[in-house]
Scaffold this active site. Structure first.
Site, mmCIF file in Angstrom:
data_model
loop_
_atom_site.group_PDB
_atom_site.id
_atom_site.type_symbol
_atom_site.label_atom_id
_atom_site.label_comp_id
_atom_site.label_asym_id
_atom_site.label_seq_id
_atom_site.Cartn_x
_atom_site.Cartn_y
_atom_site.Cartn_z
ATOM 1 N N LEU A 7 0.818 -1.228 0.000
ATOM 2 C CA LEU A 7 0.000 0.000 0.000
ATOM 3 C C LEU A 7 0.849 1.274 0.000
ATOM 4 O O LEU A 7 0.301 2.378 -0.078
ATOM 5 C CB LEU A 7 -0.956 -0.004 1.198
ATOM 6 N N LYS A 8 2.171 1.111 0.118
ATOM 7 C CA LYS A 8 3.097 2.263 0.107
ATOM 8 C C LYS A 8 2.556 3.347 1.053
ATOM 9 O O LYS A 8 2.116 3.021 2.152
ATOM 10 C CB LYS A 8 3.286 2.772 -1.332
ATOM 11 N N HIS A 85 13.000 -2.409 -0.775
ATOM 12 C CA HIS A 85 12.124 -1.984 -1.872
ATOM 13 C C HIS A 85 12.795 -0.849 -2.646
ATOM 14 O O HIS A 85 13.573 -0.072 -2.081
ATOM 15 C CB HIS A 85 10.752 -1.534 -1.326
ATOM 16 N N GLU A 133 11.884 -5.957 -9.663
ATOM 17 C CA GLU A 133 11.006 -4.837 -10.043
ATOM 18 C C GLU A 133 11.833 -3.776 -10.775
ATOM 19 O O GLU A 133 12.560 -3.020 -10.128
ATOM 20 C CB GLU A 133 10.405 -4.170 -8.799
ATOM 21 N N ILE A 138 7.592 0.866 -12.377
ATOM 22 C CA ILE A 138 6.762 0.945 -11.170
ATOM 23 C C ILE A 138 5.749 2.082 -11.295
ATOM 24 O O ILE A 138 6.093 3.214 -11.651
ATOM 25 C CB ILE A 138 7.643 1.144 -9.910
ATOM 26 N N GLY A 173 3.833 -2.444 -12.432
ATOM 27 C CA GLY A 173 2.815 -2.286 -13.462
ATOM 28 C C GLY A 173 1.778 -3.384 -13.522
ATOM 29 O O GLY A 173 0.930 -3.390 -14.421
ATOM 30 N N SER A 195 -0.211 0.061 -7.069
ATOM 31 C CA SER A 195 -1.212 1.012 -7.555
ATOM 32 C C SER A 195 -2.450 0.361 -8.142
ATOM 33 O O SER A 195 -3.543 0.929 -8.048
ATOM 34 C CB SER A 195 -0.581 1.977 -8.564
HETATM 35 O O1 G3P Z 1 5.877 -2.824 -4.359
HETATM 36 C C1 G3P Z 1 5.161 -2.887 -5.527
HETATM 37 C C2 G3P Z 1 5.586 -1.928 -6.522
HETATM 38 O O2 G3P Z 1 6.715 -1.197 -6.371
HETATM 39 C C3 G3P Z 1 4.973 -1.964 -7.845
HETATM 40 O O3 G3P Z 1 4.121 -0.871 -7.861
HETATM 41 O O4 G3P Z 1 2.233 0.438 -8.579
HETATM 42 O O5 G3P Z 1 3.689 -0.679 -10.269
HETATM 43 O O6 G3P Z 1 2.172 -2.052 -8.850
HETATM 44 P P1 G3P Z 1 2.987 -0.796 -8.959
#
Ligand code: G3P
Length: 214
Positions: A7-8, A85, A133, A138, A173, A195
């Site tokens: 959820l950041k 992270h 990642e 991201i 993503g 997200s």
């Molecule tokens: O920790 C998950 C992340 O960094 C990826 O973020 O928003 O691209 O799913 P998102």
């Protein structure tokens, strides 16, 4: 597949996401967990959803002002933690220290990394899992499994080469069930996402869509 929702510091309702994740978890073979902000850990864990921390520091009890102690995170109800992270990078020695601190508190660990070479280094530290990642993807909504499938396959191979007990997740993503299936087909044991759920108008529907094809 493990679906770990970070959820950041998004301005979402962590309880709504937690309750939705708990309910969807009961309908699927997928394993779903939520990583809220540290101050929300206890309330989120009380919903019954599998709860993870976003970070722990490489410290023990003592004079460590402003740090996050693994034992406190575990006492709040978390059963695992992200480490390193992309938005909370650590030095190599601190990643090692954080993994050891998490182990001491019986927390499961996922160490994040940008690319296959870093994944190999992270796997050498003996976490339960690593998550690749690419930072540039991201939050873009463009799934790593589509934009850069090689990075996922190469990360799986790199981790297996170092320690085949370390499982590999991928993230960046990912927001649909098709993205999760694509990640699975590239050898990933799970996905790390944020997200797609935290910014969704209807997090429960977003979660249901994520696990639907599994
Ligand atoms: O920790 C998950 C992340 O960094 C990826 O973020 O928003 O691209 O799913 P998102």
């Amino acid at each position: 597949m493990f679906v770990l929702i970070n959820l950041k510091t998004y301005p979402c309702d962590p309880m709504a996401v937690a309750e939705a994740a708990r309910d969807v978890d009961e309908t699927t073979d997928a394993r779903i967990a939520v990583a809220p902000q540290a101050t929300h850990l206890e309330a989120v864990a009380d919903t019954g959803v599998e709860t993870w921390a976003q970070h722990v520091d490489p410290i023990d009890y003592g004079s460590n002002t402003g740090h996050t102690l693994a034992e406190t995170v575990a006492a709040a109800g978390a059963t695992g933690t992200l480490i390193n992270h992309s938005e909370r990078r650590l030095k190599l020695a601190d990643i090692d220290g954080a993994v050891r601190a998490a182990e001491r508190a019986s927390l499961e660990t996922v160490v994040c990394a940008n690319n296959p070479d870093q994944i190999a280094a992270a796997a050498a530290l003996g976490p339960d899992a690593v998550a690749v990642e690419p930072p540039a993807l991201i939050g873009t909504g463009t799934p790593v499994s589509q934009a850069d499938p090689d990075v996922v396959e190469d990360a799986v191979e790199a981790a297996a080469h170092v320690d085949d007990a370390v499982t590999v997740l991928c993230g960046a993503g990912i927001s649909t069930g098709d993205d999760v299936i694509a990640a699975h087909d590239l050898g990933s044991s799970g996905v790390l996402l944020a997200s797609g759920v935290a910014k969704a108008d209807d997090p429960a529907a977003a979660l249901a869509d994520l696990v639907d094809p599994l």
